[in-house]
Design an enzyme around this catalytic site. Structure first.
Site, PDB file in Angstrom:
ATOM      1  N   LEU A  47     -15.701  16.907 -14.436  1.00 44.60           N
ATOM      2  CA  LEU A  47     -16.988  16.285 -14.150  1.00 44.60           C
ATOM      3  C   LEU A  47     -17.790  17.332 -13.399  1.00 44.60           C
ATOM      4  O   LEU A  47     -17.234  18.022 -12.539  1.00 44.60           O
ATOM      5  CB  LEU A  47     -16.828  15.036 -13.277  1.00 44.60           C
ATOM      6  CG  LEU A  47     -16.310  13.765 -13.942  1.00 44.60           C
ATOM      7  CD1 LEU A  47     -16.029  12.701 -12.880  1.00 44.60           C
ATOM      8  CD2 LEU A  47     -17.303  13.230 -14.962  1.00 44.60           C
ATOM      9  N   ASP A  48     -19.072  17.456 -13.690  1.00 45.43           N
ATOM     10  CA  ASP A  48     -19.831  18.463 -12.961  1.00 45.43           C
ATOM     11  C   ASP A  48     -19.958  18.071 -11.491  1.00 45.43           C
ATOM     12  O   ASP A  48     -19.701  16.927 -11.105  1.00 45.43           O
ATOM     13  CB  ASP A  48     -21.202  18.708 -13.606  1.00 45.43           C
ATOM     14  CG  ASP A  48     -22.129  17.509 -13.531  1.00 45.43           C
ATOM     15  OD1 ASP A  48     -22.487  17.112 -12.408  1.00 45.43           O
ATOM     16  OD2 ASP A  48     -22.505  16.980 -14.587  1.00 45.43           O
ATOM     17  N   LYS A  49     -20.342  19.020 -10.670  1.00 46.45           N
ATOM     18  CA  LYS A  49     -20.366  18.832  -9.220  1.00 46.45           C
ATOM     19  C   LYS A  49     -21.169  17.609  -8.788  1.00 46.45           C
ATOM     20  O   LYS A  49     -20.773  16.877  -7.879  1.00 46.45           O
ATOM     21  CB  LYS A  49     -20.946  20.087  -8.553  1.00 46.45           C
ATOM     22  CG  LYS A  49     -21.025  20.012  -7.039  1.00 46.45           C
ATOM     23  CD  LYS A  49     -21.653  21.272  -6.469  1.00 46.45           C
ATOM     24  CE  LYS A  49     -21.829  21.172  -4.963  1.00 46.45           C
ATOM     25  NZ  LYS A  49     -22.519  22.358  -4.401  1.00 46.45           N
ATOM     26  N   SER A  83     -21.802  14.894 -10.546  1.00 50.17           N
ATOM     27  CA  SER A  83     -21.379  13.643 -11.184  1.00 50.17           C
ATOM     28  C   SER A  83     -20.220  13.031 -10.416  1.00 50.17           C
ATOM     29  O   SER A  83     -19.514  13.700  -9.666  1.00 50.17           O
ATOM     30  CB  SER A  83     -20.996  13.885 -12.642  1.00 50.17           C
ATOM     31  OG  SER A  83     -22.112  14.322 -13.383  1.00 50.17           O
TER      32      SER A  83
END
Length: 239
Positions: free
Chosen positions: A105-107, A109
């Site tokens: 998951l991106d930072k 999210s």
């Protein structure tokens, strides 16, 4: 014991996924009986050789662990950050196993991320051919553009190819839910940007048959037996 690919031996030790193991091998960080090996397809009997990563001898992990972590916003999807930024390992410091994350998951999210030491499951769960569906809820700013659901379901041409959602629900005035089956870089955020949706929060609620449920932010829980069976079935893993 029969010979197996070196990346599987490393994954079975809970060091990283098979893809991650391939990177370790290519970087020259893996040795067999003290000799560096860079051949990705090399096979060995793990009972007859000493495999080391960064000089540390590894052993197969006979006990498998499967966790659901509710990743908070601002946390990197990595088990260690050399710059000291918050990472997934900060939330499982009580666990003694070597664990690695299944996908990312991106930072910015939030939500469900799986942690395990099962290399085979990680390999399948992140491989496009298995197409595990992932569901997200999105809080957005402003008004939802007219017809955005039809556009997203039909598909949008992005710089790296066509992207689309499998399902779309308008949950409330400021929240929508979408389901996708791919994991390209920032795919949800790029799709939303393409249709003029200003994302405030992006939360993954489901990864295949696994649901985040009531797991509090920053906490983890073990998969129960029925969840694990469902996930293995979705990935065509015979047990």
């Amino acid at each position: 014991m029969a010979e197996m690919r070196l990346n599987k031996i490393i994954a079975d030790a809970g060091i990283t996924s098979r893809r991650g193991a391939d990177e370790l091998i290519m970087d020259g960080r893996v040795t067999i009986d003290g000799h560096q090996v860079r051949e990705l397809g090399a096979k060995f009997d793990p009972e007859k050789v000493k495999v080391a990563v960064d000089g540390e001898t590894i052993a197969r992990s006979l006990s498998k662990t499967y966790l659901v972590l509710h990743k908070p916003k601002g946390v990197l999807s990595t088990m260690f950050d050399p710059e000291g930024r918050p990472s997934l390992a900060d939330f499982i410091d009580l666990r003694t196993e070597r664990l690695f994350h299944v996908g990312r998951l991106d930072k910015d999210s939030e939500g469900l991320i799986l942690l395990t030491n099962d290399g085979d499951l990680t390999f399948r769960a992140t491989h496009p051919s298995f197409g595990l569906e992932k569901t997200y809820i999105i809080e957005f700013d402003g008004k939802l553009p007219t017809g955005v659901d039809k556009v997203l379901l039909k598909g949008i041409e992005l710089e790296d190819g066509m992207g689309r959602v499998l399902n779309f629900k308008h949950l409330s005035p400021q929240w929508i839910e979408v389901t996708i089956h791919e994991g390209r870089y920032h795919i949800i955020r790029r799709l939303m940007e393409a249709v003029g949706v200003d994302v405030l929060r992006l939360i993954r609620t489901n990864f295949g048959p696994i649901s985040l449920g009531e797991t509090p932010e920053g906490r983890w829980r073990d998969l129960n037996s029925s969840e694990l069976i469902s996930l293995q079935k979705a990935l065509d893993i015979k047990v």
